[in-house]
Design an enzyme around this catalytic site. Sequence first.
Site, mmCIF file in Angstrom:
data_model
loop_
_atom_site.group_PDB
_atom_site.id
_atom_site.type_symbol
_atom_site.label_atom_id
_atom_site.label_comp_id
_atom_site.label_asym_id
_atom_site.label_seq_id
_atom_site.Cartn_x
_atom_site.Cartn_y
_atom_site.Cartn_z
ATOM 1 N N TYR A 160 37.859 -0.485 116.288
ATOM 2 C CA TYR A 160 37.062 -0.735 115.076
ATOM 3 C C TYR A 160 36.198 0.469 114.710
ATOM 4 C CZ TYR A 160 38.308 -5.653 115.624
ATOM 5 O OH TYR A 160 38.992 -6.841 115.741
ATOM 6 N N LYS A 187 42.265 -4.274 129.650
ATOM 7 C CA LYS A 187 43.716 -4.073 129.801
ATOM 8 C C LYS A 187 43.901 -2.713 130.469
ATOM 9 C CE LYS A 187 48.004 -5.351 128.824
ATOM 10 N NZ LYS A 187 48.668 -6.556 129.341
ATOM 11 N N ASP A 243 45.353 -10.669 128.840
ATOM 12 C CA ASP A 243 46.378 -11.696 128.609
ATOM 13 C C ASP A 243 46.210 -12.871 129.578
ATOM 14 O OD1 ASP A 243 46.938 -9.271 129.899
ATOM 15 O OD2 ASP A 243 49.066 -9.661 130.059
ATOM 16 N N ASP A 264 36.886 -9.940 119.707
ATOM 17 C CA ASP A 264 37.137 -10.592 118.423
ATOM 18 C C ASP A 264 38.123 -11.746 118.610
ATOM 19 O OD1 ASP A 264 37.181 -11.070 115.737
ATOM 20 O OD2 ASP A 264 38.116 -9.182 115.156
#
Length: 351
Positions: free
Chosen positions: A131, A180, A213, A237
């Site tokens: 972002y 991640k 995940d 988000d």
Amino acid sequence: MTTPSPSSLVPVSLIEGDGIGPEIAAATVRAIDTIGGRIRWERVPAGMNAITTAGDPVPKATLDSIETNQLALKGPLATPSGGGHRSVNVALRQHFDLYANVRPAKTIPGVPCRYDNVDLIIVRENTEDLYAGIEHYIDSRRSAAESIAVITRHGSERVITYAFEYARKHGRKRVTLVHKANILKMTNGLFLDVGKELAKKYADIAFDDMIVDATAMKMVVSPERFDVIVTMNLFGDILSDLAAGLVGGLGVAPASNIGASIAPGRDWPCAIFEAVHGTAPDIAGKGIANPTGLMLSAAMLLDHIDQRDVAERLRKGVFAALADPASRTGDLGGTANTQKFTDAVIAAAQR
Ligand code: NAD
């Protein structure tokens, strides 16, 4: 309820927003003013409506008002997908360096949902990652495009520290850092490394980390396992909308965006409070929107400025109105409109 003296009122910039924004903002202001909130509302435009009235989605007068007050309550703002102006929400967070987005997700008695034991907080880094706004097409034919994720040590340190401090202040037991780093070894690896270093300073709070995940799956299978989650912008988000879904949907989810520095003469850092949901264009103007998300965001604002008595009354009113099927709005399976729901909130808050 005694009328507060004008000098005791805290000035708050009020962005009503687009779509259902003006309806839920009016309901929230009416509730707070009626139950004894000591606030002077300063209405300022932003979003699509501001393009029409001021020729700019974020007029300078709006930025000046928030700069002065260091506080805003914000309705949802429409952001065009693909082309068009940049997200005003992202612009405001970056302009005021509101680095911590705090989104609680707690089961509310009476609100239909699949779980009855969710009570977690997502602390999302709000200014970096994908972002950061660094995006381009690689050629004039637009044959490919690139977005660059920026993660800094400074940005990671302050948001992870915020998550630990939040946990300590609110009696929370565990901070889970979501990442991640198995694939994004540098950006996400840096965020994870900073988290592990900081965790050593907070021996009283349990710390673990989880791949994003796996987190999404575990939040659905056993959401009670989570307490405070801290993560980067994009994952935050997505996971915070998932968390809203665990407790009854976007209509009931509040959020705050907390800044880094405290301006001279203020007792609190700059902050903007907003519901998690968007402008709900499908129901805008019909008087049936659920103002719960904005009301609970306003309760967080009242906590932030130490009007805890009013915050508690407001929450009591909202939870009582939600517990009664007769005062629930359509998104929660009820038949009440915004006005009837707000009347029920005010009546219960004053009991
Ligand atoms: P949305 O949240 O506006 O709506 C999704 C669905 O939830 C719709 O069916 C809507 O009617 C319903 N809903 C949402 N809030 C509700 C409420 N308070 N009461 C009753 N029902 C409610 O999401 P969207 O349709 O994807 O987005 C619409 C616009 O909102 C877009 O322009 C998007 O960019 C913007 N948006 C803004 C914010 C923000 O300002 N913080 C957040 C998300 C989306």
